[in-house]
Scaffold this motif. Structure first.
Motif, PDB file in Angstrom:
ATOM      1  N   VAL A  59      22.047  63.397 -23.581  1.00  0.00           N
ATOM      2  CA  VAL A  59      23.451  63.103 -23.358  1.00  0.00           C
ATOM      3  C   VAL A  59      23.699  61.682 -23.835  1.00  0.00           C
ATOM      4  O   VAL A  59      22.955  60.764 -23.491  1.00  0.00           O
ATOM      5  N   VAL A  72      19.286  65.622 -20.841  1.00  0.00           N
ATOM      6  CA  VAL A  72      20.364  66.383 -20.181  1.00  0.00           C
ATOM      7  C   VAL A  72      20.018  66.732 -18.740  1.00  0.00           C
ATOM      8  O   VAL A  72      20.918  66.909 -17.917  1.00  0.00           O
ATOM      9  N   GLN A 111      22.306  59.739 -15.679  1.00  0.00           N
ATOM     10  CA  GLN A 111      23.692  59.948 -16.116  1.00  0.00           C
ATOM     11  C   GLN A 111      24.658  59.289 -15.133  1.00  0.00           C
ATOM     12  O   GLN A 111      25.593  58.583 -15.536  1.00  0.00           O
ATOM     13  N   VAL A 137      26.627  65.726 -26.193  1.00  0.00           N
ATOM     14  CA  VAL A 137      25.214  66.093 -26.208  1.00  0.00           C
ATOM     15  C   VAL A 137      24.675  65.969 -27.623  1.00  0.00           C
ATOM     16  O   VAL A 137      25.286  66.450 -28.579  1.00  0.00           O
TER      17      VAL A 137
END
Length: 106
Positions: free
Chosen positions: A96, A62, A68, A81
């Protein structure tokens, strides 16, 4: 340059319920150049073109916002998540989850 990997993961008892889970590793000196996005997209396209599976998935920590963004540039969709999914030396980490499905290619 780095490496990519993939393995099949199962969501049910038949081949139609399987997906490819992919990963990438780049040396620090090659990060931030866009190589990861291109490599992940090319790998996803290759797996969808050469196998009957319809889903490619990837996940990242995350806190790894660079990865990402790379997955999103590669065409992956953020799904959510995965809480406490990964154990590392410093404890449990949330990940994620991202996916790209055959229909996303148009």
């Amino acid at each position: 340059m780095g490496h990519v990997s993939w393995h099949r993961t199962h969501y049910g008892p038949n081949l139609g319920s399987c997906a490819w889970n992919i990963g990438i590793g780049l040396p620090e000196g090659r990060q931030g150049e866009g190589i990861g996005s291109v490599a992940q997209r090319l790998l996803a396209e290759h797996l969808l073109a050469t196998t009957p599976l319809d889903r490619i998935e990837a996940s990242t920590d995350v806190s790894n916002t660079a990865e990402q963004r790379a997955l999103e540039r590669a065409g992956f969709t953020r799904e959510g998540v995965l809480r406490s999914a990964q154990m590392r030396v410093d404890g449990r980490h949330d990940l994620v989850s991202y996916s790209l499905v055959r229909a996303d290619l148009g």
